[in-house]
Design a protein around this motif. Structure first.
Motif, PDB file in Angstrom:
ATOM      1  N   MET A   1      53.521  55.723  43.394  1.00 32.91           N
ATOM      2  CA  MET A   1      52.500  55.182  42.516  1.00 32.91           C
ATOM      3  C   MET A   1      52.689  53.666  42.322  1.00 32.91           C
ATOM      4  O   MET A   1      51.714  52.938  42.229  1.00 32.91           O
ATOM      5  N   ARG A   2      53.940  53.232  42.285  1.00 33.50           N
ATOM      6  CA  ARG A   2      54.189  51.803  42.096  1.00 33.50           C
ATOM      7  C   ARG A   2      53.543  50.983  43.204  1.00 33.50           C
ATOM      8  O   ARG A   2      52.991  49.908  42.955  1.00 33.50           O
ATOM      9  N   ASP A   3      53.569  51.476  44.435  1.00 33.78           N
ATOM     10  CA  ASP A   3      52.936  50.761  45.547  1.00 33.78           C
ATOM     11  C   ASP A   3      51.422  50.683  45.372  1.00 33.78           C
ATOM     12  O   ASP A   3      50.798  49.676  45.708  1.00 33.78           O
ATOM     13  N   GLU A   4      50.819  51.745  44.833  1.00 39.36           N
ATOM     14  CA  GLU A   4      49.376  51.721  44.561  1.00 39.36           C
ATOM     15  C   GLU A   4      49.050  50.685  43.487  1.00 39.36           C
ATOM     16  O   GLU A   4      48.059  49.969  43.592  1.00 39.36           O
ATOM     17  N   ILE A   5      49.888  50.621  42.464  1.00 39.74           N
ATOM     18  CA  ILE A   5      49.680  49.637  41.390  1.00 39.74           C
ATOM     19  C   ILE A   5      49.841  48.227  41.959  1.00 39.74           C
ATOM     20  O   ILE A   5      49.040  47.335  41.670  1.00 39.74           O
ATOM     21  N   ARG A   6      50.855  48.038  42.774  1.00 42.82           N
ATOM     22  CA  ARG A   6      51.061  46.719  43.402  1.00 42.82           C
ATOM     23  C   ARG A   6      49.833  46.326  44.217  1.00 42.82           C
ATOM     24  O   ARG A   6      49.372  45.185  44.154  1.00 42.82           O
ATOM     25  N   ALA A   7      49.262  47.257  44.967  1.00 42.95           N
ATOM     26  CA  ALA A   7      48.073  46.952  45.765  1.00 42.95           C
ATOM     27  C   ALA A   7      46.890  46.569  44.865  1.00 42.95           C
ATOM     28  O   ALA A   7      46.136  45.649  45.196  1.00 42.95           O
ATOM     29  N   LEU A   8      46.740  47.228  43.729  1.00 41.65           N
ATOM     30  CA  LEU A   8      45.671  46.862  42.790  1.00 41.65           C
ATOM     31  C   LEU A   8      45.874  45.438  42.278  1.00 41.65           C
ATOM     32  O   LEU A   8      44.926  44.654  42.203  1.00 41.65           O
ATOM     33  N   VAL A   9      47.111  45.110  41.927  1.00 41.50           N
ATOM     34  CA  VAL A   9      47.415  43.771  41.405  1.00 41.50           C
ATOM     35  C   VAL A   9      47.225  42.727  42.495  1.00 41.50           C
ATOM     36  O   VAL A   9      46.645  41.663  42.255  1.00 41.50           O
ATOM     37  N   GLU A  10      47.692  43.017  43.699  1.00 43.01           N
ATOM     38  CA  GLU A  10      47.520  42.074  44.805  1.00 43.01           C
ATOM     39  C   GLU A  10      46.047  41.845  45.110  1.00 43.01           C
ATOM     40  O   GLU A  10      45.656  40.755  45.533  1.00 43.01           O
ATOM     41  N   GLY A  11      45.210  42.856  44.887  1.00 44.10           N
ATOM     42  CA  GLY A  11      43.789  42.741  45.169  1.00 44.10           C
ATOM     43  C   GLY A  11      42.993  41.975  44.127  1.00 44.10           C
ATOM     44  O   GLY A  11      41.827  41.660  44.357  1.00 44.10           O
ATOM     45  N   LEU A  12      43.607  41.670  43.000  1.00 48.35           N
ATOM     46  CA  LEU A  12      42.920  40.913  41.949  1.00 48.35           C
ATOM     47  C   LEU A  12      42.801  39.443  42.317  1.00 48.35           C
ATOM     48  O   LEU A  12      43.769  38.837  42.785  1.00 48.35           O
ATOM     49  N   THR A  13      41.647  38.871  42.077  1.00 52.21           N
ATOM     50  CA  THR A  13      41.459  37.433  42.224  1.00 52.21           C
ATOM     51  C   THR A  13      41.528  36.830  40.831  1.00 52.21           C
ATOM     52  O   THR A  13      40.653  37.106  40.002  1.00 52.21           O
ATOM     53  N   PRO A  14      42.569  36.053  40.541  1.00 50.78           N
ATOM     54  CA  PRO A  14      42.700  35.486  39.194  1.00 50.78           C
ATOM     55  C   PRO A  14      41.509  34.597  38.833  1.00 50.78           C
ATOM     56  O   PRO A  14      41.007  33.835  39.658  1.00 50.78           O
ATOM     57  N   GLY A  15      41.079  34.723  37.586  1.00 55.59           N
ATOM     58  CA  GLY A  15      39.958  33.923  37.099  1.00 55.59           C
ATOM     59  C   GLY A  15      40.365  32.578  36.556  1.00 55.59           C
ATOM     60  O   GLY A  15      39.524  31.692  36.391  1.00 55.59           O
ATOM     61  N   ASP A  16      41.665  32.415  36.261  1.00 56.32           N
ATOM     62  CA  ASP A  16      42.173  31.148  35.744  1.00 56.32           C
ATOM     63  C   ASP A  16      43.676  31.070  36.004  1.00 56.32           C
ATOM     64  O   ASP A  16      44.274  32.017  36.521  1.00 56.32           O
ATOM     65  N   GLU A  17      44.256  29.936  35.651  1.00 54.17           N
ATOM     66  CA  GLU A  17      45.688  29.722  35.904  1.00 54.17           C
ATOM     67  C   GLU A  17      46.557  30.714  35.136  1.00 54.17           C
ATOM     68  O   GLU A  17      47.572  31.182  35.649  1.00 54.17           O
ATOM     69  N   ARG A  18      46.165  31.062  33.940  1.00 49.52           N
ATOM     70  CA  ARG A  18      46.965  32.005  33.145  1.00 49.52           C
ATOM     71  C   ARG A  18      46.986  33.385  33.807  1.00 49.52           C
ATOM     72  O   ARG A  18      48.032  34.029  33.884  1.00 49.52           O
ATOM     73  N   GLU A  19      45.828  33.837  34.280  1.00 48.93           N
ATOM     74  CA  GLU A  19      45.811  35.126  34.968  1.00 48.93           C
ATOM     75  C   GLU A  19      46.623  35.059  36.260  1.00 48.93           C
ATOM     76  O   GLU A  19      47.288  36.029  36.634  1.00 48.93           O
ATOM     77  N   ALA A  20      46.602  33.925  36.935  1.00 49.63           N
ATOM     78  CA  ALA A  20      47.419  33.757  38.144  1.00 49.63           C
ATOM     79  C   ALA A  20      48.906  33.891  37.806  1.00 49.63           C
ATOM     80  O   ALA A  20      49.659  34.550  38.539  1.00 49.63           O
ATOM     81  N   ARG A  21      49.324  33.299  36.682  1.00 46.18           N
ATOM     82  CA  ARG A  21      50.732  33.430  36.252  1.00 46.18           C
ATOM     83  C   ARG A  21      51.051  34.880  35.885  1.00 46.18           C
ATOM     84  O   ARG A  21      52.124  35.386  36.228  1.00 46.18           O
ATOM     85  N   HIS A  22      50.117  35.553  35.213  1.00 46.05           N
ATOM     86  CA  HIS A  22      50.328  36.959  34.859  1.00 46.05           C
ATOM     87  C   HIS A  22      50.416  37.821  36.117  1.00 46.05           C
ATOM     88  O   HIS A  22      51.234  38.751  36.177  1.00 46.05           O
ATOM     89  N   ARG A  23      49.615  37.499  37.112  1.00 39.91           N
ATOM     90  CA  ARG A  23      49.649  38.253  38.374  1.00 39.91           C
ATOM     91  C   ARG A  23      51.003  38.069  39.057  1.00 39.91           C
ATOM     92  O   ARG A  23      51.619  39.043  39.506  1.00 39.91           O
ATOM     93  N   GLU A  24      51.479  36.821  39.129  1.00 37.49           N
ATOM     94  CA  GLU A  24      52.792  36.556  39.741  1.00 37.49           C
ATOM     95  C   GLU A  24      53.906  37.281  38.994  1.00 37.49           C
ATOM     96  O   GLU A  24      54.791  37.876  39.606  1.00 37.49           O
ATOM     97  N   ALA A  25      53.877  37.221  37.654  1.00 36.67           N
ATOM     98  CA  ALA A  25      54.898  37.887  36.843  1.00 36.67           C
ATOM     99  C   ALA A  25      54.851  39.399  37.047  1.00 36.67           C
ATOM    100  O   ALA A  25      55.898  40.059  37.126  1.00 36.67           O
ATOM    101  N   THR A  26      53.649  39.948  37.146  1.00 35.71           N
ATOM    102  CA  THR A  26      53.508  41.387  37.333  1.00 35.71           C
ATOM    103  C   THR A  26      54.032  41.809  38.696  1.00 35.71           C
ATOM    104  O   THR A  26      54.740  42.825  38.811  1.00 35.71           O
TER     105      THR A  26
END
Length: 184
Positions: A1-26
């Motif tokens: 399941m962790r790999d599926e979650i990682r794929a969902l996160v990798e597929g997100l296009t950040p809308g701003d710099e803060r979301e980009a930082r949250h994506r990297e941290a996640t």
């Protein structure tokens, strides 16, 4: 399941710099642990995975928020992802439990998250923790008949994007304005 979650996160296009930082941290968090689900209430382990869902009226962009008793603010509905549960299943389960309606996922996202946040919760120090939240967008109209959970919520109401922007600091989920901007 962790790999599926990682794929969902990798597929997100950040809308701003803060979301980009949250994506990297996640992504770093997902690479560093095998336990991403809450096992013991309220905070073990921290961080853990949450699924928010934003009911949105497509006619005017208004969103349904709940006055959450524990958080003490207006939030989108959602909940903790159970061990081994896919976040889409969490959305479907929590929507039925919290508001009594079925999930209708909104285009263009469908069953993919639209937004990602990493947030320190509020409340007593012994219960504070970090939520890694995947936000989903659902379609609903203001005329949708809801059955809100009175144990969890003091109330529910539809908010226009302007009302969210004008809300006093600390009264609504702190990332909500950024999410609405991403949808605009």
């Amino acid at each position: 399941m962790r790999d599926e979650i990682r794929a969902l996160v990798e597929g997100l296009t950040p809308g701003d710099e803060r979301e980009a930082r949250h994506r990297e941290a996640t992504l770093a968090w997902l690479a560093s642990t095998t336990d991403i689900f809450r096992r013991v209430k309220p905070r073990t382990p921290s961080p853990h995975l949450v699924a928010y869902f934003l009911l949105r009226d497509p006619s005017d962009g208004a969103v349904l928020l709940v006055d959450h008793r524990n958080a003490g603010m207006w939030l989108p509905s959602g909940g903790h992802v159970e061990p081994g549960e896919h976040p889409v299943r969490t959305v479907r389960r929590e929507l039925r439990e919290e508001l009594g309606v079925p999930a209708v996922f909104a285009p263009p996202f469908g069953e993919r998250p639209a937004f990602l946040t990493v947030t320190e919760t509020v409340g007593p120090p012994e219960s504070r923790h970090t939520d890694v939240s995947l936000w989903y967008v659902l379609t609903a109209g203001r005329d949708q008949r809801l059955t809100p959970d009175p144990v969890e919520f003091r109330g529910v109401r539809w908010w226009t994007p302007a009302e969210v922007a004008d809300a006093p600091a600390g009264s609504v989920e702190p990332h909500l304005g950024r999410m609405l901007a991403k949808l605009a």
